[in-house]
Design an enzyme around this catalytic site. Structure first.
Site, PDB file in Angstrom:
ATOM      1  CD  GLU A 252      -5.256   0.423   8.326  1.00 14.57           C
ATOM      2  OE1 GLU A 252      -4.499   1.330   8.088  1.00 14.57           O
ATOM      3  OE2 GLU A 252      -5.179   0.189   9.746  1.00 14.57           O
TER       4      GLU A 252
ATOM      5  CE  LYS B 232      -5.929   3.643   4.900  1.00 12.59           C
ATOM      6  NZ  LYS B 232      -5.773   5.039   4.976  1.00 12.59           N
ATOM      7  CB  THR B 233      -5.481   2.572  11.965  1.00 12.15           C
ATOM      8  OG1 THR B 233      -4.560   2.463  10.913  1.00 12.15           O
ATOM      9  CG2 THR B 233      -5.089   1.757  13.321  1.00 12.15           C
TER      10      THR B 233
END
Length: 476
Positions: free
Chosen positions: A176, A133-134
């Site tokens: 995110e 995600k990051t």
């Protein structure tokens, strides 16, 4: 960024901004909230258990930060009357600061409710999934900015291009969305980017864990159904089944049926070049300067989002080619005796395997310093962690990072090392003494090595200590 929602100011006055107090403001997520709120005209203060580099940065930016958590932050109003106190689900409901806030009639707002406001304020892209995600959020923001679309961003890591974990722009808003906070399932976004779904943050009685993987995956499905459309990874099994409630479905990956495809993938020691097709038509050539197939997929998702939002392909692809990764995601720290030193946040088996594969792509001897994260996670996955590390040439294994969890009887880092040795790995060593780890690496590092400090705890400190004599600090 889009105009502030109406509740960013006091309803009795169009000129008085609301005062938000953020508990745990030094965390990577809360600090990003603080910066975004300030940019939207709110007053912000916060508190954290310890002083860190992030809290120092916030103070330098004019945000008041108190050390520790105490009811006095509410009752004595050191920074003025608080209108909204923001806390994560991990904060106990009977915490004195929360109790004092409720007694004073102050709204106590969950952190996910705050993210929901930001997602609903205008065009939004929410990145969900248990891995990547990051990096994917960072790549989307970098690609959109490269194409001149001026995104806002909320990221769980420091993005070097922005010098921050937040970016303020005209939009769209890229965020995110972390499944470790179960309230994420009540949210939605204009576009949901769905990277994968596994069994992370499952089991146990922690506030940030799901009871079962089925409940967690149902949370993903709810987020998707509440979004305008979903862009899912076609290469990850089972995602399509979780997206049956989506209003519109698009996909990315190497799979032939994907709408956005990466083909002609050409890895090299410094990254990977590839061609992007959209429904059979060539969009252009792309490159990611981070090794590993997982980063090809992350970059593909970013360029797909750029295409969906009308960004020019060439500038976006060029921005991604120059992207060095967010903090602690394949972060180049420096060198030691010619060896490349990398720090990576990988802490569950899938992420560890991907990081090891990325290291192998460099063609160097792969030397990993691994710190298992949490007793429960280790109990659930130590055989998979051991297997994921088998492709490294050498593994120096630290003790488990507890992350405030109590020890579990019989759960120890040596479960990993014993399994690896039993499966024939001759380069695994359990070294709980960090001074010994540093000594071993300083004496043996060579120019053909890549040393990767790996884990979600404080193993990153070792990477900085390794390069200090030669590089004098952090690079990349």
């Amino acid at each position: 960024m889009a105009p502030p929602p109406s509740d960013m100011t006091d309803s009795s006055s169009t000129t008085t901004p609301l005062h938000y107090h953020l508990m745990g403001i030094g965390g990577i997520g809360m600090s990003a909230f603080a910066r975004l709120l300030v940019a939207r005209g709110a007053r912000v203060s916060g508190c954290d258990e310890s002083s860190t580099e992030l809290t120092a940065q916030l103070q330098a930016e004019g945000i008041a930060v108190e050390s520790g958590h105490a009811a006095a932050h509410v009752t004595t109003e050191p920074h003025g009357k608080i209108d909204v106190l923001v806390a994560s689900e991990a904060v106990p409901k009977d915490h004195p600061e929360l109790v004092a806030a409720r007694a004073a009639g102050i709204e106590v707002r969950p952190r996910m409710a705050l993210l929901d406001e930001l997602l609903r304020a205008g065009p939004s892209i929410g990145v969900i999934g248990t891995h990547g995600k990051t990096t994917t959020t960072s790549m989307i923001a970098v690609a959109l900015a490269g194409a001149g679309l001026d995104p806002s961003a909320f990221v769980g890591g420091i993005v070097p291009e922005f010098g921050s974990n937040a970016r303020v722009g005209a939009g769209p808003f890229v965020a995110e969305v972390d499944e470790s906070d179960r309230a994420f399932a009540e949210l939605g976004s204009e576009t949901a980017v769905f990277t994968n779904a596994e069994d992370d943050h499952v089991g146990g009685n922690q506030a940030t864990y799901w009871a079962t993987v089925e409940e967690q995956h149902a949370g993903f499905a709810r987020y998707v159904a509440q979004s305008g459309r979903v862009l899912l990874c076609a290469d990850w099994p089972g995602l399509a089944e979780l997206c049956v409630g989506a209003k519109e479905i698009l996909s990315y990956g190497q799979a032939e049926e994907a709408d956005y495809r990466a083909v002609n993938v050409r890895p090299d020691p410094d990254g990977t070049s590839f061609t992007i097709l959209f429904r059979g038509e060539t969009l252009g050539e792309a490159r990611v300067g981070l090794p590993g197939l997982h980063n090809v997929l992350n970059a593909l998702a970013a360029l797909a989002v750029n295409h969906l939002y009308g960004g020019e392909f060439g500038p976006a692809a060029a921005a991604l080619a120059a992207f060095g990764g967010p903090g602690r995601r394949w972060q180049r720290i420096g060198t030691l005796n010619g060896a490349l030193v990398i720090d990576d946040y990988a802490h569950n088996a899938t992420k560890v395997a991907a990081a090891v594969q990325a290291a192998r792509q460099t063609g160097r001897r792969v030397r990993v310093v691994f710190q298992p994260h949490r007793y429960l996670r280790t109990q659930q996955s130590w055989p998979r962690l051991a297997d994921a590390l088998m492709d490294a040439d050498e593994v120096l294994l630290l003790d488990i990072a507890a992350a405030s969890e109590p020890p579990i009887e019989g759960i120890h880092a040596t479960l990993i090392s014993d399994r690896m040795a039993g499966n024939g790995h001759t380069g695994i060593r359990y070294l709980p003494d960090r001074a010994e780890v540093l000594s071993v690496l300083r004496q043996s590092a060579q120019s053909g090595d890549i040393i990767v400090t790996m884990g979600a705890g404080d193993v990153w400190k070792l990477s900085r200590e390794l390069v200090e004599p030669e590089a004098g600090g952090v690079s990349g």
